[in-house]
Design a protein around this motif. Structure first.
Motif, mmCIF file in Angstrom:
data_model
loop_
_atom_site.group_PDB
_atom_site.id
_atom_site.type_symbol
_atom_site.label_atom_id
_atom_site.label_comp_id
_atom_site.label_asym_id
_atom_site.label_seq_id
_atom_site.Cartn_x
_atom_site.Cartn_y
_atom_site.Cartn_z
ATOM 1 N N GLY A 429 55.177 13.487 -62.775
ATOM 2 C CA GLY A 429 56.309 13.426 -61.802
ATOM 3 C C GLY A 429 56.054 12.308 -60.741
ATOM 4 O O GLY A 429 56.874 11.673 -60.503
ATOM 5 N N ILE A 430 54.729 12.425 -60.066
ATOM 6 C CA ILE A 430 54.561 11.294 -59.194
ATOM 7 C C ILE A 430 54.598 9.924 -59.725
ATOM 8 O O ILE A 430 55.224 8.973 -59.109
ATOM 9 N N ALA A 435 57.574 4.826 -60.179
ATOM 10 C CA ALA A 435 58.210 3.771 -61.078
ATOM 11 C C ALA A 435 59.669 3.556 -60.751
ATOM 12 O O ALA A 435 60.077 2.307 -60.623
ATOM 13 N N VAL A 436 60.405 4.572 -60.445
ATOM 14 C CA VAL A 436 61.898 4.727 -60.142
ATOM 15 C C VAL A 436 62.141 4.021 -58.870
ATOM 16 O O VAL A 436 63.022 3.135 -58.703
ATOM 17 N N GLN A 437 61.237 4.378 -58.016
ATOM 18 C CA GLN A 437 61.359 3.714 -56.592
ATOM 19 C C GLN A 437 61.293 2.371 -56.662
ATOM 20 O O GLN A 437 61.883 1.447 -56.016
ATOM 21 N N LEU A 438 60.167 1.856 -57.347
ATOM 22 C CA LEU A 438 59.930 0.401 -57.317
ATOM 23 C C LEU A 438 60.859 -0.411 -58.137
ATOM 24 O O LEU A 438 61.107 -1.387 -57.550
ATOM 25 N N ALA A 441 64.011 -0.881 -55.820
ATOM 26 C CA ALA A 441 63.695 -1.619 -54.624
ATOM 27 C C ALA A 441 63.776 -2.975 -55.258
ATOM 28 O O ALA A 441 64.151 -4.069 -54.657
ATOM 29 N N MET A 442 63.260 -3.360 -56.351
ATOM 30 C CA MET A 442 63.520 -4.778 -57.059
ATOM 31 C C MET A 442 64.969 -4.991 -57.392
ATOM 32 O O MET A 442 65.244 -6.457 -57.308
ATOM 33 N N ARG A 443 65.753 -4.138 -57.519
ATOM 34 C CA ARG A 443 66.985 -4.543 -57.929
ATOM 35 C C ARG A 443 68.085 -4.643 -56.658
ATOM 36 O O ARG A 443 69.165 -5.135 -56.486
ATOM 37 N N ARG A 444 67.509 -4.069 -55.451
ATOM 38 C CA ARG A 444 68.513 -4.137 -54.221
ATOM 39 C C ARG A 444 68.697 -5.476 -53.781
ATOM 40 O O ARG A 444 67.524 -6.390 -53.654
#
Length: 474
Positions: A429-430, A435-438, A441-444
């Motif tokens: 889960g961690i 991975a989702v958070q990264l 961030a790259m798409r923002r």
């Protein structure tokens, strides 16, 4: 075998080698074949003084087998005609039927046997002097006739089993004292003995652990074992094995006055009863007679009384038989049980005629209980007999069983798996969350467009670049 073990065995064997010497060395053996054998009958004072002649009103031992573990019994003695019902040699040096006289004191077994179950004999010469004593055959019963001459035993209608052993000197048959005794006891039990006479002893109160199983076997098969306490003159100041084994009826010796014999008896807490041990007479191998002394002679007197009781009450347990003998004994010495007389002086008449309360406990203890306490329930493994006689007796010990492992608990096995699985899911889960958070961030997009904020100042020359912008990719 270690040297220490070998030394202990040699010492124990040496102690046991004194067994028969104690009974016969104290005896002034008078070998003779008298013109009138009934003169020997006249010397059997214990028949009247110990209440045996009156006990014959009730029983003479018919139907009871008594094993004599000794130096062999001469079945050809005239007073033992028809008495022997079987026998065996345990030593490897005697005759197969146990009737050869062997060992350091070869006459010992025949002396014991005639005192226990001798039947006397008829005089071969019709002109012989008639017996001055009444014949035991005058009592009611259909048992074998008892002759007026020679030695009559305490239980003249009993049958004997001769179990020959080589004791007191080096055995040419190779078997040690320690090996012979338990094998002899087992053979006697398996061949129908209801009473076992052991007129031997040692200077040591301890016995080899290898004996435990045999004496336990006899106890479980409800057999009465009667053993000699030993003699001071033979070096046995205190009672020695096998007379110290719990449950064994140990016999001390009396002198001619009825007091504890100074020479022909030892002392100890295991003594159950006392009987005459001095000025005794008995039969010798090859038809003779002898005077002798010792608890070796007192023992068959008591064993004979045990045979009388088992004949009168065939269903009576061994514990009850022993209790009847000791509880009817005449108290002597210090009040109550003492180390010289045990429970008292043998009274055969009372043992056969008195009302004795029933008991299920042997007043002299139990080898089974002793093993459970002192051996922690463990029996020494012993070599099996070479050729055991056919018997319906069940084995002494249960068959060995292999412990079965218990099924593992489901709770115990599920808990570690749940913990591992839980930590695994948490870790996954961690990683997934990171991975989702990264990726997010790259798409923002940047706040001021794709090219960043406009850093030119008002009034700047056209074409003049901002130094900081030169590091950006074009």
């Amino acid at each position: 075998m270690t040297r220490a073990t070998a030394r202990r065995r040699r010492t124990a064997s040496a102690l046991m080698a004194l067994a028969l010497a104690g009974g016969a060395s104290t005896a002034a053996l008078t070998l003779a074949t008298p013109a009138y054998a009934d003169s020997w009958r006249d010397k059997e004072y214990w028949l009247a003084e110990s209440g045996i002649t009156k006990a014959w009103d009730v029983s003479k031992g018919a139907g009871v087998k008594v094993a004599v573990i000794d130096s062999g019994v001469d079945g050809k003695h005239p007073d033992l005609a028809g008495v022997l019902g079987g026998g065996v040699d345990i030593s490897g040096a005697g005759s197969a039927n146990g009737q050869a006289s062997i060992g350091a004191k070869p006459e010992h077994g025949t002396l014991v046997a005639t005192m226990l179950a001798g039947r006397g004999h008829q005089a071969p010469d019709a002109s012989a002097k008639p017996s001055a004593k009444p014949s035991a055959s005058a009592t009611p019963g259909s048992g074998p006739a008892v002759g007026p001459e020679g030695i009559v035993g305490v239980a003249p209608e009993a049958q004997l089993l001769s179990v020959s052993t080589w004791l007191g000197s080096a055995n040419p048959g190779g078997k040690s004292d320690q090996a012979q005794i338990p094998e002899a006891v087992r053979w006697a039990v398996d061949n129908g003995a209801r009473v076992i006479n052991i007129s031997l002893g040692s200077t040591s109160p301890a016995w080899p652990q290898s004996w435990d199983a045999a004496f336990l076997y006899a106890e479980q098969k409800d057999v009465v074992i009667v053993a000699a306490a030993g003699n001071r003159v033979g070096g046995n100041v205190q009672v020695g094995a096998p007379a110290t084994i719990p449950g064994v009826l140990t016999v001390a010796g009396l002198d001619r006055t009825g007091a504890a014999s100074i020479d022909s008896s030892s002392q100890g807490i295991s003594i159950g009863v006392a009987a005459p041990a001095e000025d005794l007479v008995g039969g010798m191998p090859n038809g003779g007679y002898a005077e002798w002394a010792g608890t070796s002679g007192a023992t068959p007197i008591v064993a004979g009384v045990a045979a009388l009781i088992r004949s009168k009450w065939p269903e009576m347990s061994a514990s009850q038989v022993i209790n009847r003998i000791v509880s009817t004994a005449k108290d002597a010495g210090a009040p109550g049980k003492d180390p010289l007389y045990g429970f008292g002086v043998l009274n055969a008449e009372a043992a056969l005629k008195a009302d004795v309360p029933e008991t299920k406990v042997n007043p002299l203890g139990s080898i089974s209980d002793w093993i459970r306490v002192h051996r922690r329930g463990n029996l020494a493994t012993t070599a099996s007999a070479a050729a055991p006689a056919p018997s319906s007796a069940a084995p002494t010990l249960p068959e060995a069983t292999v412990p079965v492992a218990e099924k593992p608990s489901q709770l115990d096995s599920a808990l570690p798996a749940a913990v591992v699985l839980g930590f695994g899911c948490l870790l996954v889960g961690i990683v997934v969350a990171a991975a989702v958070q990264l990726r997010a961030a790259m798409r923002r997009p940047p706040k001021n467009g794709p090219d960043g904020p406009d850093k030119s100042e008002p009034g700047a020359e056209p074409g003049a670049a901002d130094p900081a912008a030169s590091s950006n990719p074009s």
